[in-house]
Design an enzyme around this catalytic site. Structure first.
Site, PDB file in Angstrom:
ATOM      1  CB  VAL A 280      13.836 -37.793   5.993  1.00 43.35           C
ATOM      2  CG1 VAL A 280      13.180 -36.434   6.142  1.00 43.35           C
ATOM      3  CG2 VAL A 280      15.162 -37.846   6.728  1.00 43.35           C
TER       4      VAL A 280
ATOM      5  NE  ARG B 290      23.643 -26.011  -7.886  1.00 41.97           N
ATOM      6  CZ  ARG B 290      23.217 -26.963  -7.043  1.00 41.97           C
ATOM      7  NH1 ARG B 290      23.041 -26.678  -5.766  1.00 41.97           N
ATOM      8  NH2 ARG B 290      22.959 -28.172  -7.478  1.00 41.97           N
TER       9      ARG B 290
ATOM     10  CG  LEU C  84      20.875 -29.843   0.427  1.00 38.57           C
ATOM     11  CD1 LEU C  84      20.687 -30.197   1.883  1.00 38.57           C
ATOM     12  CD2 LEU C  84      19.879 -30.585  -0.449  1.00 38.57           C
TER      13      LEU C  84
ATOM     14  CD  GLU D 219      15.767 -31.476  -2.823  1.00 41.73           C
ATOM     15  OE1 GLU D 219      15.970 -30.335  -3.230  1.00 41.73           O
ATOM     16  OE2 GLU D 219      16.216 -32.488  -3.370  1.00 41.73           O
TER      17      GLU D 219
ATOM     18  CD  GLU E  99      -1.373  -2.304   2.074  1.00 40.05           C
ATOM     19  OE1 GLU E  99      -0.148  -2.576   1.999  1.00 40.05           O
ATOM     20  OE2 GLU E  99      -2.154  -2.995   2.737  1.00 40.05           O
TER      21      GLU E  99
HETATM   22  N1  LIG Z   1      18.630 -37.732  -8.242  1.00 38.73           N
HETATM   23  C1  LIG Z   1      17.673 -36.760  -8.321  1.00 38.73           C
HETATM   24  C2  LIG Z   1      17.433 -35.953  -7.206  1.00 38.73           C
HETATM   25  N2  LIG Z   1      18.185 -36.163  -6.070  1.00 38.73           N
HETATM   26  C3  LIG Z   1      18.104 -35.402  -5.004  1.00 38.73           C
HETATM   27  C4  LIG Z   1      19.087 -35.696  -3.884  1.00 38.73           C
HETATM   28  O1  LIG Z   1      18.342 -36.193  -2.826  1.00 38.73           O
HETATM   29  C5  LIG Z   1      19.804 -34.424  -3.478  1.00 38.73           C
HETATM   30  O2  LIG Z   1      18.831 -33.569  -2.894  1.00 38.73           O
HETATM   31  C6  LIG Z   1      20.381 -33.748  -4.692  1.00 38.73           C
HETATM   32  O3  LIG Z   1      21.417 -34.496  -5.126  1.00 38.73           O
HETATM   33  C7  LIG Z   1      20.749 -32.347  -4.279  1.00 38.73           C
HETATM   34  O4  LIG Z   1      21.960 -31.984  -4.852  1.00 38.73           O
HETATM   35  P1  LIG Z   1      22.327 -30.421  -4.997  1.00 38.73           P
HETATM   36  O5  LIG Z   1      21.666 -29.707  -3.861  1.00 38.73           O
HETATM   37  O6  LIG Z   1      21.735 -29.982  -6.305  1.00 38.73           O
HETATM   38  O7  LIG Z   1      23.817 -30.380  -4.916  1.00 38.73           O
HETATM   39  N3  LIG Z   1      16.474 -34.995  -7.258  1.00 38.73           N
HETATM   40  C8  LIG Z   1      15.755 -34.795  -8.420  1.00 38.73           C
HETATM   41  O8  LIG Z   1      14.887 -33.918  -8.472  1.00 38.73           O
HETATM   42  N4  LIG Z   1      15.967 -35.582  -9.530  1.00 38.73           N
HETATM   43  C9  LIG Z   1      16.926 -36.552  -9.520  1.00 38.73           C
HETATM   44  O9  LIG Z   1      17.097 -37.235 -10.547  1.00 38.73           O
HETATM   45  N1  LIG Z   2       3.055  -7.631   3.640  1.00 43.22           N
HETATM   46  C1  LIG Z   2       2.002  -6.794   3.947  1.00 43.22           C
HETATM   47  C2  LIG Z   2       1.262  -6.965   5.151  1.00 43.22           C
HETATM   48  N2  LIG Z   2       1.606  -7.986   6.008  1.00 43.22           N
HETATM   49  C3  LIG Z   2       1.023  -8.055   7.341  1.00 43.22           C
HETATM   50  O1  LIG Z   2       1.841  -7.305   8.237  1.00 43.22           O
HETATM   51  C4  LIG Z   2       2.689  -8.179   9.005  1.00 43.22           C
HETATM   52  C5  LIG Z   2       4.133  -7.749   8.895  1.00 43.22           C
HETATM   53  O2  LIG Z   2       4.194  -6.423   9.373  1.00 43.22           O
HETATM   54  P1  LIG Z   2       5.648  -5.706   9.381  1.00 43.22           P
HETATM   55  O3  LIG Z   2       6.461  -6.471  10.381  1.00 43.22           O
HETATM   56  O4  LIG Z   2       5.331  -4.276   9.771  1.00 43.22           O
HETATM   57  O5  LIG Z   2       6.189  -5.820   7.961  1.00 43.22           O
HETATM   58  C6  LIG Z   2       2.493  -9.562   8.363  1.00 43.22           C
HETATM   59  O6  LIG Z   2       2.605 -10.578   9.332  1.00 43.22           O
HETATM   60  C7  LIG Z   2       1.090  -9.495   7.800  1.00 43.22           C
HETATM   61  O7  LIG Z   2       0.121  -9.717   8.803  1.00 43.22           O
HETATM   62  N3  LIG Z   2       0.229  -6.129   5.446  1.00 43.22           N
HETATM   63  C8  LIG Z   2      -0.069  -5.060   4.609  1.00 43.22           C
HETATM   64  O8  LIG Z   2      -0.939  -4.270   4.930  1.00 43.22           O
HETATM   65  N4  LIG Z   2       0.604  -4.892   3.428  1.00 43.22           N
HETATM   66  C9  LIG Z   2       1.633  -5.713   3.074  1.00 43.22           C
HETATM   67  O9  LIG Z   2       2.221  -5.501   2.009  1.00 43.22           O
HETATM   68 ZN   LIG Z   3       0.787  -2.769   5.970  1.00 42.24          ZN
END
Ligand SMILES: Nc1c(/N=C/[C@H](O)[C@H](O)[C@H](O)COP(=O)(O)O)[nH]c(=O)[nH]c1=O
Ligand SMILES: Nc1c(N[C@@H]2O[C@H](COP(=O)(O)O)[C@@H](O)[C@H]2O)[nH]c(=O)[nH]c1=O
Ligand SMILES: [Zn+2]
Length: 364
Positions: free
Chosen positions: A298, A209, A206, A293, A54
Site C-alpha cells: 500500500v 486508544r 485501527l 499505516e 470569534e
Molecule cells: N508492529 C508495529 C506496528 N504495527 C502496525 C500494524 O500495521 C497495525 O497497524 C497495528 O497492529 C494496529 O493494531 P491496532 O490498531 O493497535 O489493533 N506499528 C507500530 O507503530 N509499531 C510496531 O512495532
Molecule cells: N473554524 C472557523 C472558521 N472556519 C471557516 O468557516 C468554514 C466553516 O464554516 P461553518 O460551516 O459555518 O462552520 C471553514 O471551512 C473555514 O473556511 N472561520 C472563522 O471565522 N472562525 C472559525 O473558528
Molecule cells: Zn466564522
C-alpha cells in the site's frame, strides 16, 4: 515586532492548537479580545457546526468588546455556513482594531471577511505570526488548495528498515511511547488506511486508544477483490465506520453480504485501485486527511503515484535482518537513483527508545 500584540496572538494560536482532532473538516481557530491592556474575551473553535472562535471570544467580552482590539488566527468568515458570519458579529460588537494572522484559503471566504471589516472602518492588520498560524491547519490548507485529502504515510521499522521478521512477526518493533504517539496521529486524521493483507496478518482495530479516549478515525481498507476475513475486528467491533474499497470486478451479492450499519463497500470503476481516484472519492465524502499505516504494498502505491504529503517513520534501535523480511516500501522499486523520491526532513525527535522522523514531499 510588537511584543504585546505577539503575546495575544500566541495565546490565540495556543488555544487553537489544543483543539487537535476535534474541528475537522473545519480549521482550528483561536481568538482573543483585549481592551485597555486587559484580556476580556478568549475562545477557540471546538467542533464543526458549532460556534466559531470569534463567537466564543465576543460572547465572553460582552459590552467590553466595544472599542476593543481582537486577535484571531484565521480571517473571520463572511459566509452563512453552518454558523452565521463572524465578520458581521465583529462589526456589530464594535471591535475597532483587529489582527488577523492568516487569510482563509477556503475560496468561499478568502479575503471577503477582511474586505467587510475594512469597509466597516475597522483598523485591520494582516500577517501577525502568519507562519505559526498557518502551521495550525496543514490538512485544512491542503484540502482547500487541492480538494484532495492530506495523506500521511506512517511506518515503524527496525534500524535496518524491516517491518516484520521472516515469519511476519512484528509485535513489537517500537515501544509503548512511540505507539502512543501513533494513536495521537490517528486522532488527528479523519481516516486511517491499511491494505487487506494487514487485516489478514494483524487483525488490527485501527482505533484511537489514548488514556482520555479520543475520536476514532474512519477506517479505510484497500481490498481489490474483497478478500477480507468476515471475522475481522474492523467489520464487527462497531467502534468506527469502516469503508472497504474494491475494484470493479467484485460481485454485488458479495458486497451486499458484507455491508452493515458500520461497514460500507465502495466499488471503484477500475479493476485495480488507482490511489488518485481513491483520494478524489474520499474527498467527496468529506475525508480531508488520511493516515496510511501500510503495509509495504500500500505504501508503495501511494509513493509511486506521489499521492502523499508527509512520511512519519519510527525507527526502533533493533536489527531484524533477512532478505525476505518486509521493508517499509514494497512494490516493484526503481532501477535508477534519479527515480528516487526526494523528501525534506522537517523534524526528528527521540520518543522512548525510538526515533520519530517526519519528512515531507517537496512541493512542485
Ligand atoms: N508492529 C508495529 C506496528 N504495527 C502496525 C500494524 O500495521 C497495525 O497497524 C497495528 O497492529 C494496529 O493494531 P491496532 O490498531 O493497535 O489493533 N506499528 C507500530 O507503530 N509499531 C510496531 O512495532
Ligand atoms: N473554524 C472557523 C472558521 N472556519 C471557516 O468557516 C468554514 C466553516 O464554516 P461553518 O460551516 O459555518 O462552520 C471553514 O471551512 C473555514 O473556511 N472561520 C472563522 O471565522 N472562525 C472559525 O473558528
Ligand atoms: Zn466564522
Amino acid at each position: 515586532m510588537m511584543e504585546q500584540e505577539v503575546r495575544y496572538m500566541k495565546l490565540a494560536i495556543d488555544m487553537a492548537k489544543q483543539m487537535v482532532g476535534q474541528t475537522s473538516p473545519n480549521p482550528k481557530v483561536g481568538a482573543v479580545v483585549v481592551r485597555d491592556g486587559e484580556i476580556v474575551g478568549i475562545g477557540a473553535h471546538m467542533k464543526a457546526g458549532e460556534d466559531h472562535a470569534e463567537v466564543h471570544a465576543l460572547n465572553m467580552a460582552g459590552d467590553k468588546a466595544n472599542g476593543a482590539t481582537m486577535f484571531v488566527t484565521l480571517e473571520p468568515c463572511s459566509h452563512f455556513g453552518k454558523t452565521p458570519p463572524c465578520a458581521n458579529l465583529v462589526i456589530d460588537r464594535g471591535i475597532s482594531r483587529i489582527y488577523v494572522a492568516t487569510l482563509d484559503p477556503n475560496p468561499v471566504v478568502a479575503g471577503r471577511g477582511v474586505e467587510r471589516l475594512k469597509q466597516a472602518g475597522i483598523d485591520v492588520h494582516i500577517g501577525l505570526l502568519e507562519e505559526e498560524a498557518t502551521e495550525l491547519n496543514p490538512f485544512f490548507n491542503h484540502f482547500m488548495k487541492t480538494s484532495l485529502p492530506y495523506v500521511t504515510l506512517k511506518a515503524a521499522s527496525s534500524l535496518d528498515g524491516k517491518t516484520a521478521t521472516t515469519t511476519g512477526e512484528s509485535k513489537w518493533i517500537t515501544g509503548e511511547e512511540a505507539r502512543r504517539d501513533v494513536h495521537h496521529s490517528r486522532q488527528e486524521h479523519d481516516a486511517i488506511l491499511v491494505g487487506v493483507q494487514t487485516i489478514i496478518e494483524d487483525d488490527p482495530q485501527l482505533t484511537t486508544r489514548l488514556p482520555f479516549g479520543g475520536k476514532n478515525p474512519t477506517r479505510i481498507i484497500l481490498d481489490t477483490h474483497l478478500r477480507i476475513p468476515r471475522s475481522a475486528k474492523v467489520l464487527n467491533d462497531r467502534e468506527a465506520q469502516t469503508l472497504i474499497i474494491t475494484g470493479s470486478q467484485v460481485a454485488m451479492d458479495q458486497i451486499e453480504e458484507i455491508q452493515s450499519e458500520y461497514v460500507q463497500v465502495i466499488k471503484l470503476e477500475a479493476e485495480s485501485i488507482q490511489i488518485r481516484s481513491l483520494l478524489e472519492r474520499m474527498a467527496t465524502i468529506g475525508i480531508t486527511s488520511i493516515y496510511v499505516e501500510g503495509g509495504a504494498t500500500v505504501h508503495a502505491s501511494f509513493v509511486k503515484e506521489r499521492c502523499f504529503q508527509q512520511l512519519i517513520t519510527y525507527l526502533a534501535p533493533k536489527i531484524i535482518g533477512g532478505f525476505t523480511s518486509p521493508s517499509i516500501i514494497g512494490g516493484a522499486g526503481i532501477k535508477y537513483m534519479d527515480e528516487a523520491v526526494d523528501l525534506q526532513t522537517i523534524s526528528f525527535e527521540q520518543i522512548g527508545d525510538d526515533l520519530k522522523i517526519v519528512s515531507v514531499l517537496k512541493e512542485g
